[in-house]
Structures are given as structure tokens and as C-alpha cells.
Design a protein around this motif. Structure first.
Motif, mmCIF file in Angstrom:
data_model
loop_
_atom_site.group_PDB
_atom_site.id
_atom_site.type_symbol
_atom_site.label_atom_id
_atom_site.label_comp_id
_atom_site.label_asym_id
_atom_site.label_seq_id
_atom_site.Cartn_x
_atom_site.Cartn_y
_atom_site.Cartn_z
ATOM 1 N N ALA A 380 0.809 -1.213 0.000
ATOM 2 C CA ALA A 380 0.000 0.000 0.000
ATOM 3 C C ALA A 380 0.847 1.270 0.000
ATOM 4 O O ALA A 380 0.327 2.350 -0.247
ATOM 5 C CB ALA A 380 -0.924 0.005 1.214
ATOM 6 N N LYS A 381 2.154 1.144 0.279
ATOM 7 C CA LYS A 381 3.031 2.300 0.337
ATOM 8 C C LYS A 381 4.281 2.068 -0.508
ATOM 9 O O LYS A 381 4.726 0.926 -0.663
ATOM 10 C CB LYS A 381 3.434 2.604 1.781
ATOM 11 N N VAL A 382 4.828 3.160 -1.013
ATOM 12 C CA VAL A 382 6.012 3.089 -1.875
ATOM 13 C C VAL A 382 7.162 2.376 -1.172
ATOM 14 O O VAL A 382 7.797 1.471 -1.746
ATOM 15 C CB VAL A 382 6.426 4.512 -2.311
ATOM 16 N N LEU A 383 7.467 2.753 0.043
ATOM 17 C CA LEU A 383 8.580 2.138 0.758
ATOM 18 C C LEU A 383 8.340 0.651 0.980
ATOM 19 O O LEU A 383 9.255 -0.168 0.807
ATOM 20 C CB LEU A 383 8.808 2.838 2.098
ATOM 21 N N LEU A 414 15.327 5.230 -3.433
ATOM 22 C CA LEU A 414 14.237 6.186 -3.630
ATOM 23 C C LEU A 414 14.786 7.562 -3.996
ATOM 24 O O LEU A 414 14.196 8.281 -4.816
ATOM 25 C CB LEU A 414 13.382 6.276 -2.365
ATOM 26 N N ARG A 415 15.920 7.927 -3.407
ATOM 27 C CA ARG A 415 16.547 9.205 -3.776
ATOM 28 C C ARG A 415 16.974 9.176 -5.235
ATOM 29 O O ARG A 415 16.751 10.141 -5.978
ATOM 30 C CB ARG A 415 17.749 9.474 -2.868
ATOM 31 N N GLN A 416 17.573 8.074 -5.661
ATOM 32 C CA GLN A 416 18.068 7.982 -7.029
ATOM 33 C C GLN A 416 16.948 8.066 -8.058
ATOM 34 O O GLN A 416 17.128 8.634 -9.136
ATOM 35 C CB GLN A 416 18.839 6.668 -7.215
ATOM 36 N N ILE A 417 15.789 7.498 -7.759
ATOM 37 C CA ILE A 417 14.701 7.483 -8.746
ATOM 38 C C ILE A 417 13.707 8.616 -8.528
ATOM 39 O O ILE A 417 12.637 8.643 -9.151
ATOM 40 C CB ILE A 417 13.965 6.126 -8.758
ATOM 41 N N ARG A 422 8.341 10.510 -0.629
ATOM 42 C CA ARG A 422 7.031 9.966 -1.026
ATOM 43 C C ARG A 422 6.877 8.523 -0.554
ATOM 44 O O ARG A 422 6.102 7.758 -1.112
ATOM 45 C CB ARG A 422 6.868 10.081 -2.540
ATOM 46 N N GLU A 423 7.619 8.178 0.486
ATOM 47 C CA GLU A 423 7.636 6.801 0.988
ATOM 48 C C GLU A 423 6.264 6.300 1.409
ATOM 49 O O GLU A 423 5.961 5.106 1.281
ATOM 50 C CB GLU A 423 8.594 6.691 2.175
ATOM 51 N N ALA A 440 11.142 -1.489 -11.153
ATOM 52 C CA ALA A 440 12.486 -1.951 -11.500
ATOM 53 C C ALA A 440 13.400 -1.937 -10.277
ATOM 54 O O ALA A 440 14.167 -2.879 -10.046
ATOM 55 C CB ALA A 440 13.075 -1.079 -12.612
ATOM 56 N N ALA A 441 13.321 -0.861 -9.486
ATOM 57 C CA ALA A 441 14.156 -0.774 -8.283
ATOM 58 C C ALA A 441 13.819 -1.894 -7.310
ATOM 59 O O ALA A 441 14.715 -2.502 -6.704
ATOM 60 C CB ALA A 441 13.965 0.587 -7.617
ATOM 61 N N ALA A 442 12.534 -2.207 -7.152
ATOM 62 C CA ALA A 442 12.122 -3.290 -6.266
ATOM 63 C C ALA A 442 12.644 -4.635 -6.762
ATOM 64 O O ALA A 442 13.087 -5.473 -5.971
ATOM 65 C CB ALA A 442 10.595 -3.318 -6.153
ATOM 66 N N GLY A 443 12.605 -4.828 -8.083
ATOM 67 C CA GLY A 443 13.128 -6.073 -8.637
ATOM 68 C C GLY A 443 14.621 -6.219 -8.426
ATOM 69 O O GLY A 443 15.114 -7.290 -8.045
ATOM 70 N N LEU A 444 15.347 -5.135 -8.642
ATOM 71 C CA LEU A 444 16.801 -5.179 -8.495
ATOM 72 C C LEU A 444 17.229 -5.282 -7.033
ATOM 73 O O LEU A 444 18.325 -5.746 -6.734
ATOM 74 C CB LEU A 444 17.419 -3.929 -9.128
#
Length: 510
Positions: A380-383, A414-417, A422-423, A440-444
Motif C-alpha cells: 500500500a506504500k512506496v517504501l 528512492l533518492r536515485q529514482i 514519497r515513501e 524496477a528498483a524493487a526487482g533489483l
């Protein structure tokens, strides 16, 4: 409303949730009847929200809060009857699977006209013309879900064309199309414009399709920042458009990057044991499990999706798989992931025959990032979305705290993307490009040894593609392996990649 005006917005503001930040902020815009306008903006600029407001999808179906005045052919799309609105404006979504509702291609095209209760002969004519326009007439009896991503996109376009709306809005409608498909779509849009249709093409980058429109409207932070004829805007504001990520920035391959890429391509095949090895794989659909598993010197009976494919992926390698729609890329990825039954002795994961491994065995070490992130989000949240995979790998229970090193890694990603701060937002309210970067970040970050990225740049702006490229570069430097399926390998020129091309089920190295 003046009959010469097809679309009119006056001081429009929209937020996905009451009290949240506005994605459309005091926007005013007029589109004349018969005009072709490209609306372009970076991820998060509000362009998809604008498309949803024009079609009535927002806020009546997608929720949110709108203020200001909108008229589409004299109707407010938020309150007009659905049938009245559907006969005036059609919206082609970026994700065709969010728009397709029927089983067969021709039924998909007929769905709208049937719901308008048109006469059968009119429906047949419209279906035939729409399928002919998108070159699906010969596949009218095929099942929609068996089409390639580009085929499903064309089916979605046909479903809107069959309604014959005088106003057509296309939100990244070329995102799933190969180069040939984009050229054919461009030719179709030119014919529609010449016939008097009002066209609004929504995009995150100024490519050939976007620049074909005579007028360009540029959004930034939900507002119109540039509006005018294409050529003068390009000439006078090229630097600004590049900074917004709508044009490719001038890039220079570093002195080390080009030799590194060349060294990787020239590396010995036996330099290290492969994670994944495929040996002479041929595969055909519709034969049943026994025939699909048959292993012999001959190709399987029936039409082949793959023919004698061989490939190796070693630790720390980044491979790009390109090819036209329907060339076999998706079939190959499904066999790698175990979603289709691999023939015995053809696919090996770390030396083990994949035909003897379960989907769960393979999923423990092979990650897959969907082309459409909404289909994959679980939190439910970005983080929480970013941390879901690593927490699962550590077998942490819901109430157990996340280790501090993982939290620091997630904060840096999150900073990089561009999602720092917005966590706590929902992944579903992010822009399309932001969703792709988060996925993509979550996959990596998941801890998997091989990550398959399916069309990760589809519909993204150039800035987003550069961010993705950096994430992948850092991942392979850490020893992860990447298989990227894309129509757009040019985004990764100069990176340490190997490029494979699928052509009618056969694989060759570029």
C-alpha cells in the motif's frame, strides 16, 4: 461552447485524493475541432491525468477530486451520460490489458458499438474497418490474450476506432509497439487527421510520432509551460525540453565504458559457469504437455514459437533481448521463468534441468519485472513495495522491523529514482514512469540472481530511461545478471550489454 472548439479546460485542478497534492494545477487549454495536438510531459507532469479527465475516467471511475471547468464537444465528461460521451471522445490507454474486456479480437472491436445499440450491419462495417486499420483483420477470430503486447495494443486501438468518435485521445498508445508498428500507427493518425478527426497524442518523449502533430503542448507539474507550433518550440526551447527529459540529453560514453562493453562482448563463453543456459530450445503452442516436452532432433509438430534457441547468461552480465512484436520474446521469457513447460534437456538453471524444477524453485532466484507495474504491486506504500522482496528473502514476519542496512539501501534507491519524501504514498498514484522505476528498483533490490525486465522503458521519458540505465549498471557491477526485453536498445548505447535479436522465433547475437 463554440462549435469550432472540441476541448476546453479552464483553471482545472485535480488530485487523486482529497487533500493530497494536485497533479493538475490550474490548467487551461483549448483544442480546436479537427486539430492534432501532442501533449508532452515528463513522468509526474500530469499528462495521463489530463487524458483521464478528458475521457471522463477521472474522477467518475478512477476517483479523486476535480475543480474547474472542462467541456468536450459541449459536454462535461464528469457528468455526461456514458453513451453520449463515448460517441464523442475515445481514449486509448497506455496499458491495453486495462482496456480489453472480450475474448476474441473481433468481439473486442464490436463491444463498444454493440453497447451503443447500433444496427448489426453498421457494427459489422465498423469492426471490419477498425481491424483493417490496425492490421488485425486476418486475426479477428484469435483470442486477445494470445496476441503479443503490440497486438493487444492494436486491438485496444481498434476497439476505440470502432466507436468512430470525432475526438481521439491516445495516451502512450505506441508504448507496446515495435518500430514497424509505430510507423503504421503514425500513418493511421495522419489519415484520421486528414479526415477531420480531432487528435490528442499524449507522450513522455518527443519522438517521430509526437512531433508529427502540428501543435505541441508541454506540461510540467500539472501546468502548461509551453504551447505552440512544433518547429519554433524545438528551435527556441531545445535545452529546456532536454532538461525536462522530453528530448535525449547529449551523452558521452566515458573512456572506460566503451572498452568495458567491448570486453564483455568479447569475453570467453566459458569464463564462468552460467546461471542460465539454453540448448537448442524449440517450442510450439497448442500441442499439450506431452508434445511440448518432446525432445528429439526434429522440431515439434505445428507452428513454432521458438526454433533452436541457444543462449547463456553468466553472473554479472547484462543482456538485451529485442525483436518485433510476435517474434518470440515473451514465449522465451515464460519458459525461462517456468510459466510454460520447458522441454527436457533444453533449459538449465545453474546446471539443473529446469523441466525438473518447479515455478517456485525458479522464482526463488529469478525475478521478473512486469511491463505494466500495476499488475505487480503488492504493498500500500512506496517504501513497503520496495522492501517487500528483501523482507521475504529474510523471512521477516509482518511485525518484525526491517534491518537498518536495508532501510538505508531503500532510502538511497528512492533518492536515485526521485521518490524521496514519497515513501508513504500509494504506488498506484505515481505517474506511469515513476511506477516503472519503482518496480524496477524493487526487482533489483529483491536479492534474486537474475532479473528479467519486460519493456522497462515503454512510455517513459528520456530522464527516466537514464535513471533506469544507472540502476542496471550498478546492479551488474554488484554481480546481478539482467535480461532486458525491449524495443528500445538505443537507450542503453555505451552500457556493458550484449544484444540478442529474436526474428521469427530464432535468436542471433547482434
Amino acid at each position: 461552447m463554440d462549435p469550432a472548439t472540441a476541448i476546453w479546460l479552464e483553471n482545472v485542478t485535480y488530485a487523486y485524493e482529497q487533500g493530497s497534492r494536485s497533479v493538475i494545477d490550474g490548467l487551461s487549454l483549448r483544442v480546436r475541432t479537427g486539430e492534432w495536438v501532442t501533449v508532452c510531459g515528463a513522468s509526474g507532469s500530469g499528462k495521463s491525468a489530463l487524458a483521464g479527465l478528458l475521457s471522463g475516467y477521472l474522477p467518475r471511475s478512477g476517483g479523486g477530486h476535480r475543480e474547474g471547468r472542462i467541456e468536450v464537444d459541449g459536454l462535461d465528461p464528469a457528468t455526461a451520460a456514458i453513451a453520449d460521451l463515448a460517441s464523442r471522445i475515445g481514449l486509448v490507454f497506455q496499458d491495453p490489458d486495462a482496456q480489453l474486456v472480450q475474448g476474441l479480437v473481433e468481439d473486442e472491436a464490436a463491444f463498444g458499438p454493440e453497447n451503443l445499440c447500433l444496427p448489426p450491419d453498421v457494427i459489422r462495417r465498423r469492426v471490419d474497418e477498425a481491424l483493417r486499420d490496425v492490421e488485425l483483420l486476418e486475426r479477428r477470430r484469435d483470442k486477445v490474450h494470445e496476441l503479443s503486447g503490440g497486438g493487444r495494443q492494436r486491438a485496444a486501438i481498434a476497439s476505440v476506432l470502432a466507436l468512430e468518435p470525432p475526438i481521439l485521445v491516445l495516451d502512450e498508445a505506441a508504448a507496446n509497439l515495435d518500430a514497424g508498428g509505430r510507423r503504421r500507427l503514425l500513418a493511421l493518425l495522419r489519415r484520421l487527421h486528414q479526415a477531420g478527426r480531432t487528435l490528442v497524442t499524449v507522450t513522455g518523449r518527443l519522438d517521430e510520432l509526437a512531433l508529427a502533430a502540428p501543435r505541441l503542448v508541454v506540461l510540467d507539474a500539472g501546468r502548461v509551460v509551453l504551447d505552440g507550433p512544433v518547429e519554433p518550440l524545438l528551435r527556441e526551447h531545445r535545452g529546456r525540453l532536454a532538461r525536462l527529459g522530453l528530448l535525449p540529453a547529449e551523452t558521452r560514453v566515458s573512456a572506460a565504458a566503451a572498452p568495458a562493453a567491448a570486453a564483455l562482448r568479447a569475453a570467453r563463453a566459458d569464463a564462468s559457469p552460467p546461471l542460465l543456459e539454453i540448448r537448442g530450445l524449440s517450442f510450439a503452442y497448442g500441442e499439450g504437455k506431452r508434445a511440448a516436452r518432446r525432445r528429439s532432433g526434429a522440431l515439434p509438430a505445428g507452428p513454432c514459437a521458438l526454433r533452436d534457441v541457444s543462449m547463456r547468461i553468466c553472473p554479472g552480465e547484462w543482456h538485451i533481448l529485442r525483436g518485433e512484436n510476435g517474434s518470440g520474446k515473451t514465449t522465451l521469457s515464460r519458459l525461462i521463468l517456468g510459466l510454460l513447460p520447458a522441454p527436457a534437456g533444453a533449459v538449465f538453471w545453474q546446471g539443473r534441468d529446469a523441466s525438473r524444477l518447479s515455478v517456485y524453485d525458479l522464482a526463488a532466484e529469478i525475478g521478473y519485472v512486469f511491463q505494466h507495474p500495476e499488475q505487480q504491486f503488492v504493498a500500500a506504500k512506496v517504501l513497503d513495495e520496495l522492501l517487500f522482496g528483501p523482507r521475504r528473502a529474510l523471512r521477516l514476519r509482518a511485525k518484525e522491523p526491517t534491518p537498518e542496512p536495508l532501510l538505508r539501501q531503500a532510502a538511497e534507491l528512492l533518492r536515485q529514482i526521485g521518490l524521496a519524501g514519497r515513501e508513504s504514498e500509494s504506488p498506484y498514484v505515481l505517474s506511469g514512469g515513476e511506477k516503472r522505476l519503482l518496480s524496477a528498483a524493487a526487482g533489483l533490490m529483491s536479492g534474486k540472481r537474475l532479473i528479467v525486465l519486460d519493456e522497462p522503458t515503454a512510455g517513459t521519458d528520456y530522464a527516466g530511461a537514464r535513471l533506469l540505465s544507472r540502476l542496471c549498471r550498478e546492479a551488474v557491477a554488484q554481480g546481478k545478471s539482467i535480461l532486458m526485453i525491449t524495443h528500445e536498445p538505443e537507450f542503453f548505447a555505451g552500457e556493458p550489454t550484449r544484444i540478442w535479436t529474436m526474428e521469427k522465433g530464432r535468436l542471433r547475437e547482434y
